[in-house]
Design a protein around this motif. Structure first.
Motif, short mmCIF file in Angstrom:
data_model
loop_
_atom_site.label_atom_id
_atom_site.label_comp_id
_atom_site.label_asym_id
_atom_site.label_seq_id
_atom_site.Cartn_x
_atom_site.Cartn_y
_atom_site.Cartn_z
N HIS A 1 -15.94 3.87 -6.82
CA HIS A 1 -15.29 4.20 -5.55
C HIS A 1 -14.11 3.28 -5.28
O HIS A 1 -13.98 2.23 -5.88
N HIS B 1 -11.17 -2.79 -1.68
CA HIS B 1 -11.61 -3.11 -3.04
C HIS B 1 -11.76 -1.84 -3.87
O HIS B 1 -11.79 -0.74 -3.32
N GLU C 1 -15.25 -4.88 -7.22
CA GLU C 1 -16.72 -4.81 -7.16
C GLU C 1 -17.20 -4.23 -8.48
O GLU C 1 -16.61 -3.27 -8.98
N ALA D 1 -12.64 1.49 -1.82
CA ALA D 1 -13.09 1.21 -0.46
C ALA D 1 -11.91 0.94 0.45
O ALA D 1 -10.96 0.24 0.07
N GLU E 1 -15.06 4.93 -0.11
CA GLU E 1 -16.01 4.25 0.79
C GLU E 1 -15.21 3.74 1.99
O GLU E 1 -14.29 2.95 1.81
#
Ligand code: CO
Length: 134
Positions: A7, A79, A130, A9, A54
């Motif tokens: 994803h 991120h 991440e 974010a 996200e």
């Protein structure tokens, strides 16, 4: 080492308004908000055919995204999350190569119930990364 983009974010001040942009304007499939008290954020996931977005809104005092939103009052990309097959092996490799893992470098349960780690933006072209166990 890294696999799929899990994803991207985006930090937002008002997650309901942000979710409406994706639902009503962009016509995307948008989840209900979920409070993640362990991470100090509320999350909404937007499912796209090839990845997810996200949305994260601060939750409670001292949220880890407060500073980011102070610097970016309109919100912004916070991120990117890449999948790895073995998060502990990935951590060993990165530490051996001199990359900084945030916090105590112990994987934490992420928003999808899978272990995650965060890597220092200064080691990754200015972007917080991440890693999520695939
Ligand atoms: Co994330």
């Amino acid at each position: 080492m890294i696999g799929r983009l899990n994803h991207v974010a985006m930090a937002v001040r008002d997650i309901a308004a942000a979710a409406d942009v994706y639902r009503k304007v962009l016509g995307a499939q948008v989840s209900a908000p979920v409070a993640q008290p362990a991470h100090g954020v509320t999350t909404v996931f937007i499912t796209l055919p090839n990845t997810k977005i996200e949305l994260i809104e601060p939750l409670g005092a001292g949220s880890p995204i407060e500073k980011f939103l102070a610097r970016n009052p309109d919100g912004g990309i916070h991120h990117v999350c890449y999948e790895v097959d073995d998060i502990l092996a990935a951590r060993e490799r990165l530490v051996a190569l001199g990359a900084r893992v945030l916090g105590d470098a112990t994987p934490k349960m992420g928003a999808h119930g899978k272990p995650v780690l965060f890597l220092h933006p200064k080691d990754f072209l200015g972007t917080l990364v991440e890693l999520e166990q695939a």
